[in-house]
Design an enzyme around this catalytic site. Structure first.
Site, PDB file in Angstrom:
ATOM      1  N   GLU A 333       0.815  -1.218   0.000  1.00 52.83           N
ATOM      2  CA  GLU A 333       0.000   0.000   0.000  1.00 52.83           C
ATOM      3  C   GLU A 333       0.849   1.269   0.000  1.00 52.83           C
ATOM      4  OE1 GLU A 333      -2.830  -0.389   3.187  1.00 52.83           O
ATOM      5  OE2 GLU A 333      -3.721  -2.197   2.327  1.00 52.83           O
ATOM      6  N   GLU A 433      -6.282 -10.100  -2.704  1.00 46.94           N
ATOM      7  CA  GLU A 433      -7.019 -10.117  -1.436  1.00 46.94           C
ATOM      8  C   GLU A 433      -8.519 -10.010  -1.706  1.00 46.94           C
ATOM      9  OE1 GLU A 433      -5.573  -7.231   1.351  1.00 46.94           O
ATOM     10  OE2 GLU A 433      -3.476  -7.546   0.813  1.00 46.94           O
TER      11      GLU A 433
END
Length: 571
Positions: A333, A433
């Site tokens: 991220e 994910e």
């Protein structure tokens, strides 16, 4: 600072509409009917990304001063914008810059002005071409005075823009039939089987072709402790019956492994890794660094002290599991947080992470992994921009991870358009994910089917990882495939099992006669071929089905009823 122009080919827009901008490539003289600089000066420059000229904007007098163009758009429709931008200077005391593309329009009835962003490309650096843009949805009201705009967030920043595009995202027609056609085209290849001329061929022969491991990666996040706990057989059985890839949900993260400096837990993850490897499961490492989730003791470090701690972390975790993992998420991220970058004082810290990890383990694949890519529009183009730039400067990035935590309402049209945009970077994509939330329980099996089918049918996607599967061990239990103390499959779990183990898996049996050629269209991957006579295996061999297909000539020698096993690998 590296000064370069991306070597990416000038590609047409991928979302399917008609170009809505005038003078979109900036090759014509600027006029009042196309581009203008609001509260600034626009001029032509030969410093172009593509072609002979681009638009240069200088002498901006307000922070809202922008390059803009009035456009015609329709209420309730979604549009995609992208452009290339180069900033010529930073604002005072900054070493990076944000450039905001957006759309402004007024409600015809009230005169109220709306401003909607297309997406954010953070960390734009001086002298480099960056890609900006994304999608936006026009509200279902009558509007007027719509225009797209591009502006840095500080009026002192001069900038150049080239190769812009605004197009409507068209409906996804023919789904799922078109997706199934793409699956057949890109995920399958041809198998031909025949007996050689010297084989003994009695009546009653059959040939069985069984896929043992697919080229495409289907997997899930796992709980390292549950995977080796003797009391968790239901959990383990469900995983091994459905998946050939795994990713640690937590026990490879720095914060979990080393909560106290110098006290590192290698064993929890390693026990699970060894169990997975013993079952032939491949493993993603998640993650080496996470900008917003480091151990508490790391938060107090900066400069060289932080760099030394990070270097030790790299050698510890990448070195310790070297040879056991296929992939690593390097800087998790990094588009939404830059804590480590800021504290280190190095704007190219993430590049350093990739290069150092590659030095330690040259064989492991190194991935970006970020969110708000397909579920929201914020970082779609930013991730493409980052991937293109890293490729251009030789950073050893292997692929792009897209998290895909999607919420109801789920728009497959938008998800595909965003996926297409990221694919322009030319790197393999993994859905890392995947979860589905906010969908009524009765609709969830079909939504899993639709989203998995969309991803599986996309040419750039090479794997899909669910973010867990058992409701008792998930951060997002709405996405569970099994429930109860024994991990009993629910309706969604049954649908996913049917897709992965039946519809998208090849296992066929055919009668086999001398002089006959058997044709099978199979999913790419590893296979076992067995020739049987009276239910006895008399010949067995392994082969790999790749992009070019495979032609197998089976040789049977000796008595046709005597079991004969020939273990070979056919390329």
């Amino acid at each position: 600072m590296v000064m370069l122009v991306y070597s990416l080919l000038f590609l047409p827009a991928v979302w399917g509409g008609t170009e809505l901008l005038k003078n979109a490539d900036f090759e014509s003289h600027f006029s009042s009917s196309d581009w203008r600089a609001m509260s600034g000066t626009i001029s032509a420059t030969s410093d172009a990304y593509h072609g002979h000229q681009a638009a240069k904007v200088t002498k901006r007098t307000h922070s809202y001063s922008a390059l803009e163009q009035y456009v015609t758009v329709k209420k309730g429709h979604r549009y995609y914008f992208r452009a290339y931008v180069k900033i010529l200077n930073y604002a005072h005391s900054k070493d990076k810059q944000n450039v905001a593309p957006g759309m402004s329009f007024k409600e015809r009835s009230s005169g109220k002005t709306h401003y909607q962003g297309f997406g954010v490309t953070p960390y734009i650096q001086v002298g480099q071409w960056h890609i900006i843009g994304g999608d936006t949805l026009i509200p279902d009201v009558d509007i007027t005075d719509a225009h797209v705009y591009i502006r840095p967030d500080d009026q002192s920043v001069d900038f150049i823009v080239d190769d812009a595009s605004l197009q409507e995202i068209l409906p996804l027609t023919g789904f799922p039939a078109d997706a199934n056609k793409r699956i057949d085209s890109i995920r399958k290849a041809d198998i031909t089987i025949r007996l050689d001329d010297h084989s003994v061929a009695p009546s009653g022969l059959s040939v069985e072709v069984e896929e043992t491991s697919g080229m495409f990666g289907f997997g899930s996040a796992i709980n390292a402790k549950a995977l080796v706990d003797p009391s968790m057989k239901g959990y383990q059985n469900f995983f091994y019956q459905n998946f050939k890839w795994a990713v640690h949900g937590g026990y490879l993260k720095w914060k979990t492994m080393e909560p106290q400096r110098g006290h590192i837990d290698y064993d929890t993850a390693m026990k699970a890794i060894n169990a997975l490897l013993s079952h032939g499961v491949k493993i993603r490492g998640h993650n080496i660094f996470w900008e917003s989730n480091s151990p508490a003791w790391v938060d107090h470090l900066s400069g060289q002290a932080l760099r030394q701690a990070m270097e030790k972390r790299l050698h510890d975790v990448v070195g310790h599991y070297k040879g056991k993992l296929q992939q690593w998420d390097v800087d998790n991220e990094c588009l939404s947080n830059d804590t480590l970058v800021r504290h280190s004082g190095d704007v190219n810290l993430t590049m350093w992470m990739f290069r150092e990890a590659h030095k330690i383990d040259p064989n492991v694949q190194l991935y970006f992994n970020d969110h708000e890519i397909v579920n929201y529009n914020k970082h779609t183009v930013a991730l493409e921009d980052l991937a293109v730039y890293y490729k251009a400067v030789g950073v050893p990035v292997s692929g792009i991870g897209i998290q895909s935590h999607v919420h109801h309402p789920i728009d497959l049209v938008v998800i595909k358009a965003r996926l297409d945009e990221v694919a322009r970077a030319g790197l393999p994509i993994w859905i890392t994910e995947m979860t589905i939330e906010g969908v009524p329980e009765k609709d969830k099996p079909q939504m899993f089917d639709d989203l998995l089918r969309l991803y599986f049918s996309h040419h750039a996607v090479q794997g899909i990882m669910l973010w867990g599967f058992w409701s008792k061990l998930m951060s997002r239990p709405e996405s569970a495939l099994c429930t109860g103390s024994d991990c009993t499959p629910n309706d969604t779990g049954k649908r996913v099992h049917q897709l992965l183990q039946t519809e998208w898996r090849t296992h066929e049996t055919h009668d086999l006669h001398k002089g006959q050629t058997i044709h099978i269209r199979g999913f790419k991957g590893h296979y076992t071929l067995r020739v049987k006579h009276a239910d006895h295996v008399i010949h067995e061999e392994n082969f790999y089905l790749g992009y070019k297909g495979t032609d197998l000539k089976v040789s049977l020698s000796g008595s046709s009823t005597r079991p004969h096993v020939n273990q070979i690998l056919v390329g």
